[in-house]
Design an enzyme around this catalytic site. Structure first.
Site, PDB file in Angstrom:
ATOM      1  N   GLU A 159       0.844  -1.196   0.000  1.00 12.95           N
ATOM      2  CA  GLU A 159       0.000   0.000   0.000  1.00 12.95           C
ATOM      3  C   GLU A 159       0.883   1.251   0.000  1.00 12.95           C
ATOM      4  OE1 GLU A 159      -3.310   0.363  -0.477  1.00 12.95           O
ATOM      5  OE2 GLU A 159      -2.454   2.356  -0.663  1.00 12.95           O
TER       6      GLU A 159
ATOM      7  N   CYS B  15       6.275   4.742   9.313  1.00 11.80           N
ATOM      8  CA  CYS B  15       6.914   3.847   8.343  1.00 11.80           C
ATOM      9  C   CYS B  15       8.293   4.227   7.833  1.00 11.80           C
ATOM     10  CB  CYS B  15       5.964   3.631   7.175  1.00 11.80           C
ATOM     11  SG  CYS B  15       4.458   2.807   7.701  1.00 11.80           S
TER      12      CYS B  15
ATOM     13  N   LYS C  11       8.303  -1.588  -2.350  1.00  9.44           N
ATOM     14  CA  LYS C  11       7.646  -0.822  -1.281  1.00  9.44           C
ATOM     15  C   LYS C  11       8.703  -0.205  -0.347  1.00  9.44           C
ATOM     16  CE  LYS C  11       4.963   0.919   1.685  1.00  9.44           C
ATOM     17  NZ  LYS C  11       4.206   2.125   1.466  1.00  9.44           N
TER      18      LYS C  11
END
Ligand code: NAD
Ligand code: UGA
Length: 483
Positions: free
Chosen positions: A170, A281, A225
């Site tokens: 995502e 993150c 990612k």
């Protein structure tokens, strides 16, 4: 090849990713049932709260979509077993924080929640099930999930049970999650099973053009990612490091950003100098990459990426030092208004927010902070600062304190400027852009300062109000103004 028709989706993890992602999917795919499950009962109760202002996550546009889809084709529950059993596709969307102890502590991801999910899926899934990694994971985690799914005892015995594992990271950013999900730059699907990859892509095809859906092998998808976040964070560390050079050379970081951003090879986005990147993150994903590089003996690669995190920490410390030095070398017993505690605007998330370290350091230096944020709850700030607010310390204990140095309290409204020596802007909330500095200046202790770490105030207005201004990356000469 026969198409696999998806009727029911389960998402394990109702957090900042699972909640908004499934809400948008439910809105775009009214014929599919979406079950979002979580072990955190309180979080699920908030997702089910009738009062939509009480959803556990603040995201612009989220409550409108939840109200449209909830209990129609979107369901939030703690019923992990049943929702896994009835699902054709299962998204694993649980937290993957940095490991705190044991091997790889401080760098590698803690995969215990992912492993627990894989075991539950392995136990409760029925028939053919597609398992999708939505969480951000170290490269080759899919192998671990596959092994758990294939080798668990119940699956040996059940010939009808089979799985395909895909990676579908995502890329949403908090604060713009709904828009990012509705209009993503790309959807990445990594795997080696064509049937499963097509089935997953069919969900996205309900609102995303075909050319935006990329197919890769599973390891490229997992690595892309981590790389994406590492590149974005690297841009911020780069621009923040240049802001320090601006301050000592007379250059202005806003002008430098504009000048370099005009180069189409560099691009305009992600060049805003700020108090250092936060969020759950960037740091963890870079450290994950560092761990991976170290694991494969790529020391120089590891060092290169680790420096992106190191300079971010240095930059946050630099801001605290500037505040202290401008306030005549001491903030002890001085009141400072802190505007913004979230790691960026339009979210209530404070994970890794620069405000945490900066506020802790100022408190340590003896400052008394009055903190405002339009979305962050005081209980969250208390948790982050690991200190009770002054007004909640009971009287007996208050009397034990022979001075009030090093305290903080929360202020719900933007009327926190009485007797403050300085205002420190740490989050770029819109309502901090329209402050009437002339009125505020009258309430402050002079010489008074505005420290703008987000470049949201007009320096001319601050000066007109008789206040001193320090802006991040602004090398133009400052003069202390006495009111
Ligand atoms: P989060 O902590 O907000 O949510 C994770 C949820 O998973 C929690 O509510 C937790 O209770 C639940 N959970 C953990 N183990 C479970 C289990 N066995 N069964 C059921 N529920 C379980 O985390 P997040 O911010 O949503 O991030 C999730 C993942 O997505 C992470 O890997 C993160 O790196 C990645 N990611 C996050 C963002 C972001 O903006 N936050 C963006 C992209 C990717
Ligand atoms: C980031 C990425 O942008 C997402 O693509 C990714 O999916 C997500 O991490 C993730 O994997 O969790 P997020 O952390 O929510 O999203 O927010 P960003 O907009 O990237 O901001 C991160 C931090 O960088 C914030 O503290 C922000 O204030 C700071 N920032 C951002 C700057 O200081 N300057 C900028 O120009 C941009």
């Amino acid at each position: 090849m026969m198409n696999f028709s998806v009727k029911s989706v389960c998402c394990i993890g109702a957090g900042f990713v699972g909640g908004p992602t499934m809400t948008v999917m439910a809105d775009k795919c009214p014929k599919i049932i979406f079950n979002v499950v979580d072990i955190n009962e309180k979080r699920i109760a908030s997702w089910n709260n009738e009062d939509l202002s009480q959803l556990p996550i603040y995201e612009p546009g989220l409550k409108e979509l939840v109200s449209k889809t909830r209990n129609k084709n979107l369901f939030f529950s703690t019923n992990v077993k049943e929702c896994i059993s009835s699902a054709d596709i299962i998204f694993i969307s649980v937290n993957t924080p940095t490991k705190q102890k044991g091997l790889g502590a401080g760098k590698s991801s803690d995969l215990k929640w992912v492993e627990a999910c894989a075991r539950e899926v392995s136990q409760y899934a029925k028939g053919y099930t597609i398992v999708v990694e939505k969480s951000t994971l170290p490269v080759r985690t899919a192998e671990v999930i596959q092994r758990i799914l294939k080798t668990s005892r119940s699956n040996y015995l059940d010939e009808n049970k089979s799985f395909s594992v895909l990676s579908n990271p995502e890329f949403l950013a908090e604060g713009t999650a709904i828009n990012d999900l509705q209009y993503p730059d790309r959807i990445l699907i990594g795997g080696d099973n064509e049937k499963a990859m097509i089935a997953l892509s069919q969900i996205y095809r309900n609102w995303i053009p075909e050319e935006k859906i990329l197919f890769t092998n599973i390891w490229s998808s997992e690595l892309s990612k981590l790389t994406s976040n590492a590149f974005l964070a690297q841009r911020i560390s780069s621009i923040n490091s240049i802001s320090a050079i601006c301050e000592v050379t007379g250059a202005d970081i806003r002008e430098v950003s504009r000048a370099i951003g005009q180069d189409t090879r560099i691009g305009k986005k992600f060049l805003d100098s700020g108090p250092g990147f936060g969020g759950s993150c960037f740091k963890k994903d870079i450290l994950n990459l560092v761990y991976l590089a170290e694991h494969f003996g790529l020391k120089e690669v590891a060092k290169f990426w680790e420096s992106v995190v190191d300079i971010n920490i240095w930059h946050q410390n630099r801001i605290t030092k500037i505040v202290v030095s401008k306030l005549f070398g001491t903030v002890a017993n001085k009141k400072i208004a802190v505007l913004g505690f979230a790691f960026k605007a339009n979210t209530n998330d404070t994970r890794e927010s620069a405000a945490i370290n900066i506020c802790k350091d100022l408190i340590e230096e003896g400052a008394n902070l009055v903190i405002h944020d339009p979305r962050v709850l005081p209980s969250q700030i208390e948790n982050d600062l690991q200190q009770k607010p002054y007004n909640e310390i009971d009287n007996s204990k208050r009397n034990e304190l022979n001075h009030l140095n090093g305290q903080w309290r929360f202020n719900r409204n933007l009327d926190l400027f009485d007797d403050v020596h300085a205002v420190l802007i740490l989050t770029e909330w819109d309502n901090y852009r329209n402050i009437n500095w002339i009125d505020i200046s009258k309430k402050m202790v002079h010489p008074a300062w505005v420290f703008d770490a987000r470049s949201i105030v007009d320096p001319a207005e601050i000066k007109k109000a008789g206040l001193n201004i320090w802006r991040l990356g602004d090398g133009s000469e400052e003069k202390v103004v006495n009111f």
